[in-house]
Design an enzyme around this catalytic site. Structure first.
Site, short mmCIF file in Angstrom:
data_model
loop_
_atom_site.label_atom_id
_atom_site.label_comp_id
_atom_site.label_asym_id
_atom_site.label_seq_id
_atom_site.Cartn_x
_atom_site.Cartn_y
_atom_site.Cartn_z
CG ASN A 7 -105.24 -9.69 56.54
OD1 ASN A 7 -105.64 -10.28 55.37
ND2 ASN A 7 -104.46 -8.49 56.59
NE ARG A 64 -107.13 -6.91 53.45
CZ ARG A 64 -106.00 -6.86 52.69
NH1 ARG A 64 -105.09 -7.94 52.88
NH2 ARG A 64 -105.65 -6.08 51.74
CG HIS A 153 -104.19 -0.46 50.32
ND1 HIS A 153 -102.88 -0.13 49.40
CD2 HIS A 153 -103.52 -1.90 50.76
CE1 HIS A 153 -102.16 -0.89 49.38
NE2 HIS A 153 -102.75 -1.98 50.20
NE ARG A 214 -99.44 -5.99 43.42
CZ ARG A 214 -100.10 -5.73 44.42
NH1 ARG A 214 -100.26 -4.44 44.82
NH2 ARG A 214 -100.76 -6.65 45.54
CG ASN A 308 -90.79 2.57 59.33
OD1 ASN A 308 -90.51 3.27 60.34
ND2 ASN A 308 -91.62 2.04 58.73
CD GLU A 337 -104.20 -2.59 55.86
OE1 GLU A 337 -103.16 -2.94 56.04
OE2 GLU A 337 -105.01 -2.72 54.93
P1 ADP Z 1 -96.77 -4.89 53.10
O1 ADP Z 1 -97.48 -4.03 51.99
O2 ADP Z 1 -96.27 -6.10 52.82
O3 ADP Z 1 -97.63 -4.75 54.53
P2 ADP Z 1 -95.16 -2.94 54.67
O4 ADP Z 1 -95.96 -1.94 55.05
O5 ADP Z 1 -94.53 -3.56 55.79
O6 ADP Z 1 -95.48 -3.82 53.62
O7 ADP Z 1 -93.80 -2.01 53.79
C1 ADP Z 1 -92.92 -2.70 53.27
C2 ADP Z 1 -91.93 -1.61 52.63
O8 ADP Z 1 -91.66 -0.66 53.75
C3 ADP Z 1 -90.53 -2.15 52.31
O9 ADP Z 1 -90.08 -1.45 51.34
C4 ADP Z 1 -89.51 -1.68 53.38
O10 ADP Z 1 -88.37 -1.41 52.90
C5 ADP Z 1 -90.20 -0.47 54.07
N1 ADP Z 1 -90.20 -0.33 55.54
C6 ADP Z 1 -90.72 -1.12 56.46
N2 ADP Z 1 -90.14 -0.90 57.69
C7 ADP Z 1 -89.31 -0.07 57.50
C8 ADP Z 1 -88.48 0.86 58.35
N3 ADP Z 1 -88.26 0.64 59.69
N4 ADP Z 1 -87.50 1.51 57.79
C9 ADP Z 1 -87.44 1.96 56.58
N5 ADP Z 1 -88.16 1.22 55.76
C10 ADP Z 1 -89.07 0.50 56.05
#
Ligand code: ADP
Length: 354
Positions: A7, A64, A153, A214, A308, A337
């Site tokens: 990726n 990807r 996505h 965004r 989360n 993914e």
């Molecule tokens: P990306 O799109 O960059 O892959 P992620 O899927 O990691 O991003 O999501 C990032 C978001 O998820 C952030 O807003 C972060 O605060 C939230 N986040 C990631 N892990 C946790 C966690 N363990 N607890 C709460 N919020 C989380």
């Protein structure tokens, strides 16, 4: 059979190596700061060389690729014609496809003769009906320039929709599912009988939900208004909408939901407002997609926030299903993914073998 999933971002390469068909994750890693000032890794070729020194016995590489436009509706083996078409699709995805292509070309050189497969983020959404993907612009803009909703996505939405069907113990083809991918980038999809019928991201990943940085849906007239009023140039408008808006822009502090939740608890009004706007927009989309499908069996939450942030999930769902006779199941399914790319790559390889 070992499948390496790559990726490539503009300055990073994420990888996972799987043994198939189990599937079993053998190793994973991340190379960052590619091409950045002071970095020892000058380009994707150098980055991939480092990765390939760490692993061995790669039978197939699955890449990807962000944008497949209307050309790619499913995964394909990569040959010179496919490379040309991915490059052409890059005209409407200038931030993403060139990096994906750099990874493909590097693998071609470093692993000559090894089969490579491209899996597209847009492919799952190629089943959208025309009334969902055509914008209210002159039709010629679609015909001449390919301006339409593509959605992104897709790999994640498809993966968690399949996961939901397994949990519900019913075939995906008999279910109405809404999948919410809430990470830094956020999108939501209506999956009707296994097919994506609407999705919130559009021609680019900027449309739809409020995201980390965004803005999502706004009045398009704001762009010309801001250009005139604030004398903003195209690059500045681009940066404003993509990098300084969303949770970050509204809160004035962070794009990270963990930080915003902490601030909210400390009575920070702007953090609370950002979270309210974020959740409200998702709620509106879920309501719209229930209407589009005429019901819903499950709402799935995935990615960083979706997986989360229980309070945010509850906030979104509060009162949302009260008018429905049959309430949807609310599920949390971690996305993967890279695994989905490995599975699709394997399927293609096996199909060829049969
Ligand atoms: P990306 O799109 O960059 O892959 P992620 O899927 O990691 O991003 O999501 C990032 C978001 O998820 C952030 O807003 C972060 O605060 C939230 N986040 C990631 N892990 C946790 C966690 N363990 N607890 C709460 N919020 C989380």
């Amino acid at each position: 059979m070992r499948i390496l999933v790559i990726n490539c971002g503009s300055s990073s390469i994420k990888y996972k190596l799987f043994a198939m068909p189990e599937p079993h994750l053998i190793s994973k890693g991340l190379i960052e700061h590619i091409g950045e000032k002071g970095s020892s890794i000058q380009n994707h070729y150098a980055g991939l060389k480092i990765i390939l020194n760490r692993i061995k016995d790669v039978a197939v590489v699955g890449h990807r690729v962000v944008h497949g436009a209307e050309t790619f509706k499913k995964p394909v083996f990569i040959d010179n014609a496919v490379i040309r078409k991915i490059r052409q699709c890059g005209a409407i995805a200038p931030l993403h496809n060139p990096a994906n292509l750099a990874g493909i070309l590097a693998c071609k050189k470093l692993l000559p003769g090894t089969k490579q497969v491209a899996v597209f983020d847009t492919a799952f959404h190629q089943t959208l009906p025309d009334y969902a993907y055509i914008y209210g612009l002159p039709y010629e803009y679609y015909q001449r320039f390919g301006i339409r909703k593509y959605g992104f996505h897709g790999t994640s939405h498809e993966y968690v929709a399949q996961g939901a069907a397994r949990i519900l113990k019913r075939p995906l083809q008999k279910l109405k599912i809404i999948t919410c991918h809430l990470g830094n980038g956020c999108s939501i999809t209506a999956v009707d009988h296994g097919r994506s019928v609407d999705t919130s991201m559009g021609f680019t990943p900027l449309e739809g939900l409020v995201m980390g940085t965004r803005c999502g849906d706004i009045d398009p007239a704001l762009i010309t208004y801001l250009m005139r009023k604030r004398k903003l140039k195209i690059a500045q408008i681009d940066a404003l909408l993509n990098k300084y808006s969303g949770l970050k822009g509204i809160s004035g502090t962070s794009n990270d939901m963990r930080v915003l939740e902490k601030k909210r608890k400390e009575q920070d009004k702007r953090a609370a407002l950002a979270i309210n706007i974020f959740s409200y927009r998702i709620k509106k989309y879920i309501g719209a997609y229930i209407a589009v499908m005429g019901g819903c069996d499950a709402v799935v939450f995935t990615a960083g926030i979706g997986e989360n942030q229980k309070r945010i999930r509850e906030k979104i769902c509060q009162g949302l299903f009260s008018h429905l006779k049959k309430k949807p199941r609310v599920l949390v399914i971690p996305t993967d993914e890279e695994l989905m790319i490995a599975l699709q790559t394997y399927k293609l390889i096996e199909g060829v073998k049969c």
